[in-house]
Design a protein around this motif. Sequence first.
Motif, PDB file in Angstrom:
ATOM      1  N   LEU A  98       0.832  -1.202   0.000  1.00 10.14           N
ATOM      2  CA  LEU A  98       0.000   0.000   0.000  1.00 10.14           C
ATOM      3  C   LEU A  98       0.869   1.257   0.000  1.00 10.14           C
ATOM      4  CD1 LEU A  98      -2.780   1.351   0.198  1.00 10.14           C
ATOM      5  CD2 LEU A  98      -2.590   1.183   2.688  1.00 10.14           C
ATOM      6  N   THR A  99       1.943   1.235   0.776  1.00  8.50           N
ATOM      7  CA  THR A  99       2.866   2.376   0.784  1.00  8.50           C
ATOM      8  C   THR A  99       3.450   2.607  -0.600  1.00  8.50           C
ATOM      9  OG1 THR A  99       3.436   1.941   3.099  1.00  8.50           O
ATOM     10  CG2 THR A  99       4.958   3.318   1.836  1.00  8.50           C
ATOM     11  N   ASN A 100       3.810   1.527  -1.287  1.00  6.47           N
ATOM     12  CA  ASN A 100       4.339   1.663  -2.646  1.00  6.47           C
ATOM     13  C   ASN A 100       3.323   2.303  -3.586  1.00  6.47           C
ATOM     14  OD1 ASN A 100       6.575   0.334  -1.657  1.00  6.47           O
ATOM     15  ND2 ASN A 100       6.667  -1.165  -3.314  1.00  6.47           N
ATOM     16  N   VAL A 101       2.065   1.887  -3.461  1.00  3.47           N
ATOM     17  CA  VAL A 101       1.017   2.454  -4.317  1.00  3.47           C
ATOM     18  C   VAL A 101       0.847   3.942  -4.026  1.00  3.47           C
ATOM     19  CG1 VAL A 101      -1.450   2.413  -4.847  1.00  3.47           C
ATOM     20  CG2 VAL A 101      -0.193   0.268  -4.625  1.00  3.47           C
ATOM     21  N   ILE A 102       0.863   4.312  -2.756  1.00  3.94           N
ATOM     22  CA  ILE A 102       0.713   5.726  -2.393  1.00  3.94           C
ATOM     23  C   ILE A 102       1.875   6.546  -2.962  1.00  3.94           C
ATOM     24  CG2 ILE A 102       0.733   7.347  -0.461  1.00  3.94           C
ATOM     25  CD1 ILE A 102      -0.789   5.212   1.159  1.00  3.94           C
ATOM     26  N   ILE A 103       3.088   6.021  -2.854  1.00  7.65           N
ATOM     27  CA  ILE A 103       4.249   6.717  -3.423  1.00  7.65           C
ATOM     28  C   ILE A 103       4.074   6.888  -4.929  1.00  7.65           C
ATOM     29  CG2 ILE A 103       6.721   6.509  -3.901  1.00  7.65           C
ATOM     30  CD1 ILE A 103       7.000   5.127  -1.172  1.00  7.65           C
ATOM     31  N   HIS A 104       3.582   5.849  -5.584  1.00  8.21           N
ATOM     32  CA  HIS A 104       3.370   5.911  -7.031  1.00  8.21           C
ATOM     33  C   HIS A 104       2.338   6.982  -7.389  1.00  8.21           C
ATOM     34  CE1 HIS A 104       3.187   4.542 -11.153  1.00  8.21           C
ATOM     35  NE2 HIS A 104       1.891   4.303 -11.058  1.00  8.21           N
ATOM     36  N   LEU A 105       1.268   7.068  -6.625  1.00 11.50           N
ATOM     37  CA  LEU A 105       0.232   8.065  -6.896  1.00 11.50           C
ATOM     38  C   LEU A 105       0.755   9.483  -6.660  1.00 11.50           C
ATOM     39  CD1 LEU A 105      -2.850   6.287  -5.273  1.00 11.50           C
ATOM     40  CD2 LEU A 105      -2.199   6.336  -7.688  1.00 11.50           C
ATOM     41  N   VAL A 106       1.516   9.658  -5.596  1.00 14.03           N
ATOM     42  CA  VAL A 106       2.108  10.979  -5.330  1.00 14.03           C
ATOM     43  C   VAL A 106       3.049  11.367  -6.464  1.00 14.03           C
ATOM     44  CG1 VAL A 106       3.667  12.251  -3.801  1.00 14.03           C
ATOM     45  CG2 VAL A 106       1.851  10.828  -2.833  1.00 14.03           C
ATOM     46  N   ASN A 107       3.841  10.414  -6.928  1.00 18.10           N
ATOM     47  CA  ASN A 107       4.735  10.696  -8.053  1.00 18.10           C
ATOM     48  C   ASN A 107       3.953  11.066  -9.309  1.00 18.10           C
ATOM     49  OD1 ASN A 107       7.114  10.282  -6.640  1.00 18.10           O
ATOM     50  ND2 ASN A 107       7.260   8.123  -7.189  1.00 18.10           N
ATOM     51  N   GLY A 108       2.804  10.430  -9.504  1.00 17.26           N
ATOM     52  CA  GLY A 108       1.969  10.769 -10.652  1.00 17.26           C
ATOM     53  C   GLY A 108       1.474  12.206 -10.597  1.00 17.26           C
ATOM     54  N   VAL A 109       1.073  12.646  -9.414  1.00 15.44           N
ATOM     55  CA  VAL A 109       0.645  14.038  -9.248  1.00 15.44           C
ATOM     56  C   VAL A 109       1.819  14.983  -9.495  1.00 15.44           C
ATOM     57  CG1 VAL A 109      -0.249  15.731  -7.603  1.00 15.44           C
ATOM     58  CG2 VAL A 109      -1.215  13.423  -7.663  1.00 15.44           C
ATOM     59  N   LEU A 110       3.001  14.607  -9.020  1.00 20.89           N
ATOM     60  CA  LEU A 110       4.184  15.443  -9.237  1.00 20.89           C
ATOM     61  C   LEU A 110       4.552  15.510 -10.718  1.00 20.89           C
ATOM     62  CD1 LEU A 110       6.425  14.369  -6.210  1.00 20.89           C
ATOM     63  CD2 LEU A 110       5.087  16.470  -6.470  1.00 20.89           C
ATOM     64  N   VAL A 111       4.374  14.402 -11.435  1.00 22.78           N
ATOM     65  CA  VAL A 111       4.612  14.414 -12.884  1.00 22.78           C
ATOM     66  C   VAL A 111       3.686  15.421 -13.556  1.00 22.78           C
ATOM     67  CG1 VAL A 111       4.335  13.065 -15.009  1.00 22.78           C
ATOM     68  CG2 VAL A 111       5.543  12.082 -13.066  1.00 22.78           C
ATOM     69  N   PHE A 112       2.424  15.417 -13.155  1.00 17.68           N
ATOM     70  CA  PHE A 112       1.461  16.372 -13.715  1.00 17.68           C
ATOM     71  C   PHE A 112       1.885  17.814 -13.446  1.00 17.68           C
ATOM     72  CE2 PHE A 112      -2.150  19.134 -12.588  1.00 17.68           C
ATOM     73  CZ  PHE A 112      -2.714  19.283 -13.847  1.00 17.68           C
ATOM     74  N   LEU A 113       2.227  18.112 -12.207  1.00 16.87           N
ATOM     75  CA  LEU A 113       2.589  19.482 -11.844  1.00 16.87           C
ATOM     76  C   LEU A 113       3.861  19.934 -12.559  1.00 16.87           C
ATOM     77  CD1 LEU A 113       1.872  19.331  -8.002  1.00 16.87           C
ATOM     78  CD2 LEU A 113       0.475  20.428  -9.765  1.00 16.87           C
ATOM     79  N   MET A 114       4.851  19.057 -12.604  1.00 20.59           N
ATOM     80  CA  MET A 114       6.113  19.415 -13.250  1.00 20.59           C
ATOM     81  C   MET A 114       5.928  19.623 -14.749  1.00 20.59           C
ATOM     82  SD  MET A 114       9.628  17.186 -13.562  1.00 20.59           S
ATOM     83  CE  MET A 114       8.809  16.040 -14.685  1.00 20.59           C
ATOM     84  N   LEU A 115       5.213  18.693 -15.391  1.00 21.12           N
ATOM     85  CA  LEU A 115       5.037  18.794 -16.837  1.00 21.12           C
ATOM     86  C   LEU A 115       4.196  20.008 -17.209  1.00 21.12           C
ATOM     87  CD1 LEU A 115       5.650  17.500 -19.527  1.00 21.12           C
ATOM     88  CD2 LEU A 115       3.637  16.051 -19.255  1.00 21.12           C
ATOM     89  N   ARG A 116       3.169  20.291 -16.423  1.00 17.75           N
ATOM     90  CA  ARG A 116       2.345  21.469 -16.715  1.00 17.75           C
ATOM     91  C   ARG A 116       3.169  22.745 -16.598  1.00 17.75           C
ATOM     92  NH1 ARG A 116      -2.795  23.835 -13.372  1.00 17.75           N
ATOM     93  NH2 ARG A 116      -1.165  23.963 -11.799  1.00 17.75           N
ATOM     94  N   ALA A 117       4.011  22.823 -15.571  1.00 16.46           N
ATOM     95  CA  ALA A 117       4.853  24.008 -15.401  1.00 16.46           C
ATOM     96  C   ALA A 117       5.835  24.154 -16.564  1.00 16.46           C
ATOM     97  CB  ALA A 117       5.603  23.928 -14.077  1.00 16.46           C
ATOM     98  N   LEU A 118       6.425  23.046 -16.998  1.00 11.55           N
ATOM     99  CA  LEU A 118       7.378  23.101 -18.108  1.00 11.55           C
ATOM    100  C   LEU A 118       6.691  23.499 -19.410  1.00 11.55           C
ATOM    101  CD1 LEU A 118       9.563  19.936 -17.395  1.00 11.55           C
ATOM    102  CD2 LEU A 118      10.243  22.327 -17.142  1.00 11.55           C
ATOM    103  N   LEU A 119       5.516  22.934 -19.662  1.00 14.29           N
ATOM    104  CA  LEU A 119       4.796  23.257 -20.893  1.00 14.29           C
ATOM    105  C   LEU A 119       4.342  24.714 -20.904  1.00 14.29           C
ATOM    106  CD1 LEU A 119       2.650  20.020 -21.312  1.00 14.29           C
ATOM    107  CD2 LEU A 119       4.580  20.742 -22.733  1.00 14.29           C
TER     108      LEU A 119
END
Length: 201
Positions: A98-119
């Motif tokens: 479950l901890t691994n899944v939560i880390i994966h989901l948090v990373n997914g949100v960070l990917v969204f934020l980072m990519l949106r800022a770069l674009l």
Amino acid sequence: MRLNDSARRWMPWLLLAASVIATAAVYWPGLTGGWVFDDFPNIVDNAAIHITRGHSTLVAWVNSALSSPSSFLRRPLASLTFSLNWYFGGDNPWPFKLTNVIIHLVNGVLVFLMLRALLRLVGLRAASRAQARSYQATPANKIAGAGRRAAPASSFPATTYGSPPLDESAATRLALIVATAWMLLPINLMAVLYVVQRMES
């Protein structure tokens, strides 16, 4: 049906939340799996990880952080989180996964934020260059600008010289699509549900 300003502002976050929930639903059945492969030397058979309430000392936590046999790097942060999982859940692999899944989901949100800022940054820079070229190409500036530097592109509004090549809404949509695809990418399955692969997260 047109959305009002408030709905447009919240829609990307609602869609991102839906993507996170969908990803969690995809991974949920895998939480019932057991220990496999390198989980045993790094966690199950690694006594330093097995911190309990009766043996919780600073020395024990430091030793657990430096106890991984996987490499000379020791992976202290990952090992420390394994110890925390063991401390609160014992040898049950479910909370580890479950901890691994939560880390994966948090990373997914960070990917969204980072990519949106770069674009958005790319769009603004492209718009500035387009504005500068448009300003310099006007007949008046061709005549008067021979011996004079053009004014900074940022001083000319985008509405006058055209919209940015990638506006904010387009950047948000693209970032959302990429982040969702990354979260659901099948290649991440082992990295998420194989507990010891948290070291690579």
